[in-house]
Design a protein around this motif. Structure first.
Motif, PDB file in Angstrom:
ATOM      1  N   ILE A 169      50.734  55.537  28.360  1.00 42.58           N
ATOM      2  CA  ILE A 169      50.282  56.440  29.405  1.00 42.58           C
ATOM      3  C   ILE A 169      50.121  55.618  30.679  1.00 42.58           C
ATOM      4  O   ILE A 169      49.506  54.555  30.659  1.00 42.58           O
ATOM      5  N   VAL A 170      50.678  56.120  31.764  1.00 42.05           N
ATOM      6  CA  VAL A 170      50.588  55.426  33.051  1.00 42.05           C
ATOM      7  C   VAL A 170      49.949  56.359  34.073  1.00 42.05           C
ATOM      8  O   VAL A 170      50.413  57.487  34.269  1.00 42.05           O
ATOM      9  N   PHE A 171      48.885  55.901  34.707  1.00 40.06           N
ATOM     10  CA  PHE A 171      48.233  56.638  35.784  1.00 40.06           C
ATOM     11  C   PHE A 171      48.629  56.004  37.115  1.00 40.06           C
ATOM     12  O   PHE A 171      48.353  54.821  37.339  1.00 40.06           O
ATOM     13  N   THR A 172      49.272  56.776  37.991  1.00 39.55           N
ATOM     14  CA  THR A 172      49.648  56.251  39.302  1.00 39.55           C
ATOM     15  C   THR A 172      48.459  56.347  40.255  1.00 39.55           C
ATOM     16  O   THR A 172      48.048  57.436  40.653  1.00 39.55           O
ATOM     17  N   SER A 173      47.918  55.202  40.603  1.00 37.43           N
ATOM     18  CA  SER A 173      46.786  55.150  41.522  1.00 37.43           C
ATOM     19  C   SER A 173      47.295  54.730  42.907  1.00 37.43           C
ATOM     20  O   SER A 173      48.424  55.064  43.278  1.00 37.43           O
ATOM     21  N   SER A 174      46.496  53.999  43.649  1.00 44.33           N
ATOM     22  CA  SER A 174      46.862  53.611  45.008  1.00 44.33           C
ATOM     23  C   SER A 174      45.951  52.479  45.478  1.00 44.33           C
ATOM     24  O   SER A 174      44.820  52.331  44.987  1.00 44.33           O
ATOM     25  N   LEU A 175      46.434  51.719  46.437  1.00 46.75           N
ATOM     26  CA  LEU A 175      45.587  50.697  47.057  1.00 46.75           C
ATOM     27  C   LEU A 175      44.402  51.342  47.770  1.00 46.75           C
ATOM     28  O   LEU A 175      43.358  50.711  47.956  1.00 46.75           O
ATOM     29  N   TYR A 203      40.710  61.060  49.023  1.00 43.97           N
ATOM     30  CA  TYR A 203      41.942  60.564  48.393  1.00 43.97           C
ATOM     31  C   TYR A 203      41.647  59.277  47.626  1.00 43.97           C
ATOM     32  O   TYR A 203      42.085  59.099  46.478  1.00 43.97           O
ATOM     33  N   GLY A 204      40.894  58.362  48.269  1.00 42.74           N
ATOM     34  CA  GLY A 204      40.531  57.117  47.602  1.00 42.74           C
ATOM     35  C   GLY A 204      39.723  57.360  46.334  1.00 42.74           C
ATOM     36  O   GLY A 204      39.927  56.698  45.315  1.00 42.74           O
ATOM     37  N   ASN A 205      38.812  58.339  46.397  1.00 44.96           N
ATOM     38  CA  ASN A 205      38.008  58.669  45.219  1.00 44.96           C
ATOM     39  C   ASN A 205      38.878  59.176  44.068  1.00 44.96           C
ATOM     40  O   ASN A 205      38.648  58.851  42.901  1.00 44.96           O
ATOM     41  N   LEU A 208      40.665  56.163  42.608  1.00 43.07           N
ATOM     42  CA  LEU A 208      39.746  55.322  41.840  1.00 43.07           C
ATOM     43  C   LEU A 208      39.419  56.001  40.512  1.00 43.07           C
ATOM     44  O   LEU A 208      39.335  55.335  39.467  1.00 43.07           O
ATOM     45  N   SER A 209      39.261  57.313  40.542  1.00 42.35           N
ATOM     46  CA  SER A 209      38.987  58.058  39.312  1.00 42.35           C
ATOM     47  C   SER A 209      40.133  57.905  38.319  1.00 42.35           C
ATOM     48  O   SER A 209      39.913  57.871  37.095  1.00 42.35           O
ATOM     49  N   MET A 210      41.366  57.822  38.823  1.00 33.36           N
ATOM     50  CA  MET A 210      42.525  57.617  37.947  1.00 33.36           C
ATOM     51  C   MET A 210      42.418  56.269  37.230  1.00 33.36           C
ATOM     52  O   MET A 210      42.714  56.163  36.033  1.00 33.36           O
ATOM     53  N   CYS A 298      46.359  43.088  38.364  1.00 34.90           N
ATOM     54  CA  CYS A 298      45.600  42.683  39.545  1.00 34.90           C
ATOM     55  C   CYS A 298      44.174  43.211  39.452  1.00 34.90           C
ATOM     56  O   CYS A 298      43.845  43.979  38.555  1.00 34.90           O
ATOM     57  N   ARG A 299      43.334  42.772  40.368  1.00 36.76           N
ATOM     58  CA  ARG A 299      41.927  43.157  40.330  1.00 36.76           C
ATOM     59  C   ARG A 299      41.754  44.609  40.756  1.00 36.76           C
ATOM     60  O   ARG A 299      42.431  45.102  41.654  1.00 36.76           O
ATOM     61  N   LYS A 300      40.817  45.276  40.105  1.00 37.53           N
ATOM     62  CA  LYS A 300      40.518  46.673  40.390  1.00 37.53           C
ATOM     63  C   LYS A 300      39.386  46.770  41.418  1.00 37.53           C
ATOM     64  O   LYS A 300      38.663  45.800  41.653  1.00 37.53           O
ATOM     65  N   PRO A 301      39.199  47.958  42.020  1.00 40.08           N
ATOM     66  CA  PRO A 301      38.035  48.174  42.875  1.00 40.08           C
ATOM     67  C   PRO A 301      36.750  47.888  42.089  1.00 40.08           C
ATOM     68  O   PRO A 301      36.694  48.126  40.879  1.00 40.08           O
ATOM     69  N   SER A 302      35.741  47.387  42.755  1.00 40.23           N
ATOM     70  CA  SER A 302      34.520  46.934  42.080  1.00 40.23           C
ATOM     71  C   SER A 302      33.868  48.030  41.227  1.00 40.23           C
ATOM     72  O   SER A 302      33.338  47.756  40.145  1.00 40.23           O
ATOM     73  N   LYS A 303      33.910  49.274  41.681  1.00 39.78           N
ATOM     74  CA  LYS A 303      33.261  50.354  40.931  1.00 39.78           C
ATOM     75  C   LYS A 303      33.927  50.603  39.580  1.00 39.78           C
ATOM     76  O   LYS A 303      33.304  51.170  38.677  1.00 39.78           O
TER      77      LYS A 303
END
Length: 329
Positions: A169-175, A203-205, A208-210, A298-303
């Motif tokens: 399963i692949v979730f397409t997120s974003s920077l 959009y960022g939320n 990040l939820s993904m 790569c590193r994820k957002p801190s949350k």
């Protein structure tokens, strides 16, 4: 005279900065080196009518994979183009409106009846901004299309994915997941007159939820053979951008975003590389719960590392999409 010289110097510095940024974006781009054959495998790609989704479906079809294109748009032309380009007749188009939980359930029900197994699920469809504040399900459109709809769809199709020796399963997120103000309180954002930054944060939320969803699915599916990862495809020139302009009619925003695309933007084929890599690369076997950029973790957002917040978001999402006790993992 001194002011003119200073202006020229600043202009030159700005141009050099743009050039260096462009070179960085080009030389750091990686493409998947995987040559995996997918004959006998089945994949679902959401948002497959255009952009990254189309290129991903095209790539997987060229490897012999059976493709189920899922999109709210009319996909007949896109489907025929993929069949023509790949000489793979096993490409099918099915309607999926992620802004409707009923549509998601209807789509999943149809898949469960027609397919014996599912090897790859790519949760890719998305929108940048929305004119309305609520869908018919009482959810924010950006959150529902980008996140809630995929959250529900993945739950409903887990049974088919478990039937494979190694489902993915692949979730397409974003920077832009790094640009967020996500909390349990604003998960289903409610604002009648959102400002530009409200829309950017929304959009960022959603992205990040993904990532959070991918990580939690990975933990809950550990030992089942199903690997779950999220990816960011960099800044890609897709229809999401032009659709965003119709919602946010801000000249400065459009100029800034347009310039960013010219300097840093990649085309849909380039953006699809990390998605395809996460879906098919043999080197990633056994890797789950990762966030890929440029085809490497790569590193994820801190949350995303906040386990309590991830748990709260997950449980709230179960409520928002109306999961029954039997459908929960």
């Amino acid at each position: 005279m001194e002011l003119l010289i200073l202006s020229c110097e600043m202009f030159i510095i700005f141009c050099v900065f743009l050039l260096l940024s462009h070179l960085y974006a080009r030389f750091t781009m990686r493409v998947t080196r995987s040559n995996s054959c997918l004959v006998g495998k089945t994949a679902i790609v959401t948002g497959a009518n255009s952009g990254i989704g189309y290129q991903t479906a095209l790539n997987l079809a060229s490897r012999g994979c059976k493709i189920i294109m899922a999109d709210v748009a009319d996909m007949e032309k896109s489907k025929l183009d993929i069949i023509k380009f790949t000489n793979n007749p096993n490409v099918f188009a099915k309607h999926l409106d992620l802004s409707s939980l009923k549509s998601v359930r209807d789509f999943a029900s149809e898949i469960l009846k027609s397919e014996d197994k599912l090897d790859i699920l790519i949760n890719n469809a998305g929108v940048g901004m929305a004119k309305n504040n609520r869908t018919g399900d009482g959810l924010h459109p950006v959150m529902q299309v980008n996140y809630f709809g995929h959250f529900l769809l993945t739950h409903l199709l887990i049974g088919l994915l478990k039937k494979c020796a190694s489902g993915r399963i692949v979730f397409t997120s974003s920077l832009l997941a790094f640009t967020n103000n996500l909390s349990l309180k604003n998960l289903n954002f409610d604002c009648q007159n959102p400002k530009l930054f409200d829309r950017i944060f929304m959009y960022g939320n959603s992205k990040l939820s993904m990532i959070m969803a991918a990580d939690t699915f990975a933990k809950k599916l550990k030992g089942t053979g199903v690997a779950v990862n999220s990816v960011h495809p960099w800044l890609v020139k897709t229809p999401i951008v032009t659709n965003t302009y119709t919602v946010q009619r801000d000249v400065f925003f459009q100029m800034f975003f347009g310039l960013s695309q010219c300097v840093l933007g990649r085309d849909s084929w380039e953006g699809s590389q990390v998605v395809v890599h996460a879906a098919v690369s043999r080197k990633l076997e056994g890797m789950t719960g990762e966030f890929f950029g440029e085809c490497v973790p790569c590193r994820k957002p801190s949350k995303a590392y906040n386990e309590e917040l991830c748990k709260d978001i997950w449980e709230a999402s179960e409520f928002y999409v109306g999961l029954t006790p039997e459908e929960r993992l």
